[in-house]
Design an enzyme around this catalytic site. Structure first.
Site, PDB file in Angstrom:
ATOM      1  N   CYS A  58       0.867  -1.182   0.000  1.00  0.00           N
ATOM      2  CA  CYS A  58       0.000   0.000   0.000  1.00  0.00           C
ATOM      3  C   CYS A  58       0.900   1.227   0.000  1.00  0.00           C
ATOM      4  O   CYS A  58       1.979   1.202   0.580  1.00  0.00           O
ATOM      5  CB  CYS A  58      -0.858  -0.009   1.275  1.00  0.00           C
ATOM      6  SG  CYS A  58      -1.999   1.390   1.389  1.00  0.00           S
TER       7      CYS A  58
ATOM      8  N   CYS B 277       0.086   5.102   6.276  1.00  0.00           N
ATOM      9  CA  CYS B 277      -0.453   5.347   7.631  1.00  0.00           C
ATOM     10  C   CYS B 277       0.545   4.821   8.669  1.00  0.00           C
ATOM     11  O   CYS B 277       1.041   3.704   8.561  1.00  0.00           O
ATOM     12  CB  CYS B 277      -1.814   4.679   7.809  1.00  0.00           C
ATOM     13  SG  CYS B 277      -3.055   5.313   6.672  1.00  0.00           S
TER      14      CYS B 277
ATOM     15  N   CYS C   4       0.006   1.271  10.529  1.00  0.00           N
ATOM     16  CA  CYS C   4      -0.433   0.096   9.764  1.00  0.00           C
ATOM     17  C   CYS C   4       0.743  -0.685   9.190  1.00  0.00           C
ATOM     18  O   CYS C   4       1.683  -0.095   8.645  1.00  0.00           O
ATOM     19  CB  CYS C   4      -1.359   0.568   8.630  1.00  0.00           C
ATOM     20  SG  CYS C   4      -2.025  -0.779   7.653  1.00  0.00           S
TER      21      CYS C   4
ATOM     22  N   CYS D 287      -6.970  -5.882  12.204  1.00  0.00           N
ATOM     23  CA  CYS D 287      -6.852  -4.686  11.359  1.00  0.00           C
ATOM     24  C   CYS D 287      -5.455  -4.108  11.452  1.00  0.00           C
ATOM     25  O   CYS D 287      -4.948  -3.882  12.549  1.00  0.00           O
ATOM     26  CB  CYS D 287      -7.796  -3.584  11.834  1.00  0.00           C
ATOM     27  SG  CYS D 287      -9.503  -4.013  11.730  1.00  0.00           S
TER      28      CYS D 287
HETATM   29  N1  SAH Z   1      -6.764   1.330   3.110  1.00  0.00           N
HETATM   30  C1  SAH Z   1      -8.096   1.156   3.588  1.00  0.00           C
HETATM   31  C2  SAH Z   1      -8.398  -0.278   3.854  1.00  0.00           C
HETATM   32  C3  SAH Z   1      -7.696  -0.852   5.053  1.00  0.00           C
HETATM   33  S1  SAH Z   1      -8.951  -1.371   6.125  1.00  0.00           S
HETATM   34  C4  SAH Z   1      -8.365   2.057   4.751  1.00  0.00           C
HETATM   35  O1  SAH Z   1      -7.455   2.772   5.148  1.00  0.00           O
HETATM   36  O2  SAH Z   1      -9.476   2.137   5.221  1.00  0.00           O
HETATM   37  C5  SAH Z   1      -8.112  -1.592   7.556  1.00  0.00           C
HETATM   38  C6  SAH Z   1      -8.625  -0.732   8.674  1.00  0.00           C
HETATM   39  O3  SAH Z   1      -7.779  -0.973   9.791  1.00  0.00           O
HETATM   40  C7  SAH Z   1      -8.513   0.755   8.383  1.00  0.00           C
HETATM   41  O4  SAH Z   1      -9.503   1.466   9.051  1.00  0.00           O
HETATM   42  C8  SAH Z   1      -7.172   1.057   8.982  1.00  0.00           C
HETATM   43  O5  SAH Z   1      -6.984   2.422   9.214  1.00  0.00           O
HETATM   44  C9  SAH Z   1      -7.231   0.233  10.234  1.00  0.00           C
HETATM   45  N2  SAH Z   1      -5.933  -0.037  10.823  1.00  0.00           N
HETATM   46  C10 SAH Z   1      -4.731  -0.024  10.230  1.00  0.00           C
HETATM   47  N3  SAH Z   1      -3.768  -0.307  11.105  1.00  0.00           N
HETATM   48  C11 SAH Z   1      -4.378  -0.524  12.284  1.00  0.00           C
HETATM   49  C12 SAH Z   1      -3.920  -0.887  13.559  1.00  0.00           C
HETATM   50  N4  SAH Z   1      -2.636  -1.086  13.793  1.00  0.00           N
HETATM   51  N5  SAH Z   1      -4.840  -1.050  14.540  1.00  0.00           N
HETATM   52  C13 SAH Z   1      -6.153  -0.877  14.295  1.00  0.00           C
HETATM   53  N6  SAH Z   1      -6.648  -0.545  13.095  1.00  0.00           N
HETATM   54  C14 SAH Z   1      -5.776  -0.362  12.109  1.00  0.00           C
END
Ligand code: SAH
Length: 351
Positions: free
Chosen positions: A108, A112, A115, A335
């Site tokens: 990706c 973020c 993530c 997530c």
């Molecule tokens: N790129 C998309 C799809 C990813 S969905 C998006 O950003 O929405 C995954 C979800 O998990 C998103 O809401 C993302 O922000 C969240 N996420 C990512 N890393 C995380 C973490 N370490 N703990 C909890 N949520 C997280």
């Protein structure tokens, strides 16, 4: 070489015409595709037609590389693509059915800070057929077929990748997987999550697919958002809220905001009050996710108490909110924990 699963029934019919085959073969091929079979195992198809297909298309776009089962019965699938890239997906079992979380990109590029999927940047987009193949292969793995016999009832586009950064392939995937001749999964049972690519949210609204849109907001203002999400430098929180309003006004469907609670960043009572103000005035729902910690990232999660305090402030200000139960953490399937880890180990082994 191409991916057969990229093709709709109409496109398969065009292909049959081009190959000098009868039109009804297209439906037979699609029936085999729906069962998650590789071309070499298609039934009711002549050896000759299989050979023609195999000269243009990969036998199978995806293979299951590893399956990990967590304490809570959540399963993480590691899939191998035709170019050797590995992607991940997660299967969650609920009372109402089974939800598969699919990836839309290898890696990706959104960056973020919390993530794991973005640690190595973007490798490439997945095609519509590669996204579909994740659903087909897990459905087959679980012994499912289609319609009432489907094993997978719901899909969330929440694996690695930013779906709206691969817009055309993602839209086609939704069309393929929900087609009556395909797996026939209702778009109402499909959720798409985006970090907030504003113009694409508007495009999606104009498409008017009855899917569930979730937006990863994660901050009550631009200052905090910029610290954890680089996309915030491009689109402001206000623009995101306006896009969500546009989505609601165009489709009549409520938008869900995801908000990962990070200790010391976005989880103070003050942030809760600011967030309530930000989303005020239209029917939104906030899904709080206590951060799932990622080894390479500094960020820390919040205590249960802090999450509950944050939720109760939102509630007292009239905001609809839930705290999401974290599942699959023990297999790094929660997530933000999906990554290319095994790919790295594999590469080391081959060195
Ligand atoms: N790129 C998309 C799809 C990813 S969905 C998006 O950003 O929405 C995954 C979800 O998990 C998103 O809401 C993302 O922000 C969240 N996420 C990512 N890393 C995380 C973490 N370490 N703990 C909890 N949520 C997280």
């Amino acid at each position: 070489m191409q991916i057969l699963q990229d093709l709709s029934l109409q496109e398969l019919q065009d292909l049959m015409a081009e190959l000098g085959e009868q039109k009804f073969r297209a439906k037979q091929i699609l029936d085999n595709i729906n069962l998650g079979k590789p071309i070499s195992e298609f039934s009711n198809i002549s050896h000759e037609l299989k050979e023609k297909l195999l000269s243009r298309f990969y036998d199978s776009p995806i293979k299951i590389h590893t399956v990990l089962t967590g304490k809570d019965e959540t399963k993480k699938f590691v899939y191998e693509l035709v170019d050797g890239n590995l992607i991940e997906g997660v299967l969650m079992s609920y009372k109402y059915g089974k939800t598969l979380c699919v990836s839309t990109q290898v890696g990706c590029r959104m960056g973020c800070k919390f993530c794991a999927s973005t640690l190595n940047g973007l490798v490439r987009n997945l095609t519509s057929g590669e996204i579909l193949a994740q659903v087909l292969i897990v459905n087959a793995y679980l012994g499912g077929k289609k319609d009432r016999k489907r094993a997978i009832t719901n899909i969330v586009l929440m694996g690695s990748g930013e779906p709206l950064d691969n817009y055309d392939n993602v839209i086609k995937f939704i069309e393929l997987v929900s087609a009556p001749d395909g797996l026939n999964i209702s778009p109402r049972n499909i959720s798409l999550s985006t970090c907030g690519i504003v113009p694409k949210i508007k495009d999606l609204a104009n498409k008017n697919l009855p899917i569930v849109l979730t937006i990863s907001l994660h901050a009550p203002n631009d200052n905090i958002r910029k610290q954890i999400m680089p996309i915030a430098n491009k689109y402001s929180a206000k623009e995101i809220i306006d896009a969500a309003k546009y989505y609601f006004n165009t489709t009549g469907r409520r938008v869900i905001f995801e908000y990962a609670l990070v200790e010391g960043e976005n989880s103070t009572p003050e942030s809760a009050r600011e967030l309530a103000k930000l989303v005020k005035g239209f029917p939104a729902h906030i899904n709080l996710i206590p951060l799932n910690e990622v080894e390479e990232r500094e960020m820390k999660t919040v205590t249960r108490k802090r999450a509950e305090q944050f939720a109760s402030i939102l509630k007292s200000l009239g905001v609809s909110v839930t705290i999401r139960r974290t599942i699959g953490e023990d297999i790094e399937g929660a997530c933000g924990q999906l990554r290319n880890k095994i790919l790295k180990n594999q590469a080391l082994k081959n060195d």
